[in-house]
Design an enzyme around this catalytic site. Structure first.
Site, PDB file in Angstrom:
ATOM      1  CG  ASP A 192      16.390  -6.140 -10.274  1.00 15.70           C
ATOM      2  OD1 ASP A 192      16.238  -7.260 -10.798  1.00 15.70           O
ATOM      3  OD2 ASP A 192      15.473  -5.290 -10.202  1.00 15.70           O
TER       4      ASP A 192
ATOM      5  CD  GLU B 289      11.808  -5.488 -13.284  1.00 15.26           C
ATOM      6  OE1 GLU B 289      10.731  -5.142 -12.729  1.00 15.26           O
ATOM      7  OE2 GLU B 289      12.563  -6.345 -12.804  1.00 15.26           O
TER       8      GLU B 289
ATOM      9  CD  GLU C 195      10.794 -12.403 -14.666  1.00 17.83           C
ATOM     10  OE1 GLU C 195      11.459 -11.380 -14.918  1.00 17.83           O
ATOM     11  OE2 GLU C 195      10.814 -12.980 -13.571  1.00 17.83           O
TER      12      GLU C 195
HETATM   13  O1  KIV Z   1      17.348  -9.211 -12.643  1.00 17.26           O
HETATM   14  C1  KIV Z   1      17.271 -10.276 -13.257  1.00 17.26           C
HETATM   15  O2  KIV Z   1      17.939 -11.255 -12.938  1.00 17.26           O
HETATM   16  C2  KIV Z   1      16.352 -10.357 -14.394  1.00 17.26           C
HETATM   17  C3  KIV Z   1      16.179 -11.680 -15.037  1.00 17.26           C
HETATM   18  C4  KIV Z   1      15.107 -12.421 -14.334  1.00 17.26           C
HETATM   19  C5  KIV Z   1      15.924 -11.550 -16.482  1.00 17.26           C
HETATM   20  O3  KIV Z   1      15.778  -9.394 -14.762  1.00 17.26           O
END
Ligand code: KIV
Length: 293
Positions: free
Chosen positions: A56, A127, A193
């Site tokens: 995302d 997430e 992260e």
């Molecule tokens: O959406 C994304 O690109 C991510 C990465 C930062 C792992 O979640």
């Protein structure tokens, strides 16, 4: 419904969940990048990465939103399908966008199913620490990658920006507990992260599933960067953990400027860029115009 699957030409090389587990056991670094379109995923395929995330972050890096939260599931489906078309070997991870999985298990399962059925994702990521949500999606037959530490969909709004997480003993302990709960729920891997390298290393040691770090130091089982960051296309800001391997934004501006200069100086197009017509046909065409007068 038309699904965007690319045919798997070499099933022996296809990255699967057992392959990832084996890489963790053998301490073989896992390589992951994001990709949101066909040329990018083709490049990732050719470069031989293990995992591709249709993430995302596309909200900010390709769609121009100020944050990741505004991107919709419909938009993520378009991007995921495009990424799918360029891939044969890496595992494609579909990313559940903000608002597509928080309300209920049913909502999360329905959204995950769309990313798999319509988008062609092999697995999904979401997430946050909800082990119950992960278990619900997994029980519907869809493998889940967790994502802890900085979770930009919500942390940036609640935490006041892209800040490193788990920098106190209590927060580091909570991160480890959340990671263990996601593993127990059946997640096959975990993105960490923006957490201190030492904390990420400890979490990695305590887990049987692979950790993939972004801003989490060298002690994780794999590393991921956002493709537009590593290629130097996205230049709005550069988190500390980004390493640029190219300056494509600069090259893009240079190429477009050279094109504009050529047009204004009448250097483009030249004969080599033109189609031709047989001389006789041309004369007949011109004569037909003369006859009209
Ligand atoms: O959406 C994304 O690109 C991510 C990465 C930062 C792992 O979640």
């Amino acid at each position: 419904m038309i699904v965007a699957y690319a045919p798997f030409e070499d099933t022996d090389r296809k990255v699967t969940l057992p392959v990832l587990a084996q890489k963790k056991r053998h301490q073989e670094p896992i390589v992951m990048v994001t990709a949101y379109d066909w040329p990018s995923s083709q490049a990732a395929e050719e470069a031989g990465v293990d995992l591709v995330l249709a993430g995302d972050t596309a909200a900010m890096t390709v769609l121009g939103y100020p944050a990741t939260a505004p991107v919709t599931l419909e938009e993520m489906l378009v991007l995921t399908k495009a990424a799918r078309r360029g891939l044969h070997t890496p595992l494609l991870i579909g990313d559940l966008p903000f608002g597509s999985y928080e309300r209920s298990h049913e909502q999360a399962i329905a959204s995950a199913q769309r990313l798999v059925k319509e988008g062609g994702a092999d697995v999904v990521k979401f997430e946050g620490p909800s082990a119950e949500r992960a278990a619900a999606i997994i029980s519907a037959g869809i493998p889940v990658m967790g994502h802890l530490g900085l979770t930009p969909q919500t942390t940036t709004a609640l935490g006041g920006g892209f800040r490193a997480q788990a920098r106190t003993a209590a927060a580091a302990r909570a991160l480890l507990d959340d990671a263990l709960a996601l593993e127990a729920a059946g997640c096959f891997a975990l993105v960490l992260e923006a957490v201190p390298a030492e904390v990420a290393a400890v979490v990695t040691e305590h887990l049987r599933i692979p950790t993939i770090g972004i801003g989490a130091g060298p002690g994780t089982d794999g590393q991921v960067l956002v493709l537009n960051d590593l290629l130097g296309i996205f230049e709005e800001f550069k988190p500390r953990f980004v390493k640029r391997y190219a300056q494509l934004r600069r090259d893009m501006v240079g190429a477009i400027s050279a094109f504009a200069d050529d047009i204004r100086a009448r250097r483009f197009p030249t004969g080599e860029h033109c189609y031709t017509i047989d001389q006789g046909e041309l004369e007949e065409f011109l004569a037909s115009l003369a006859a009209d007068v």
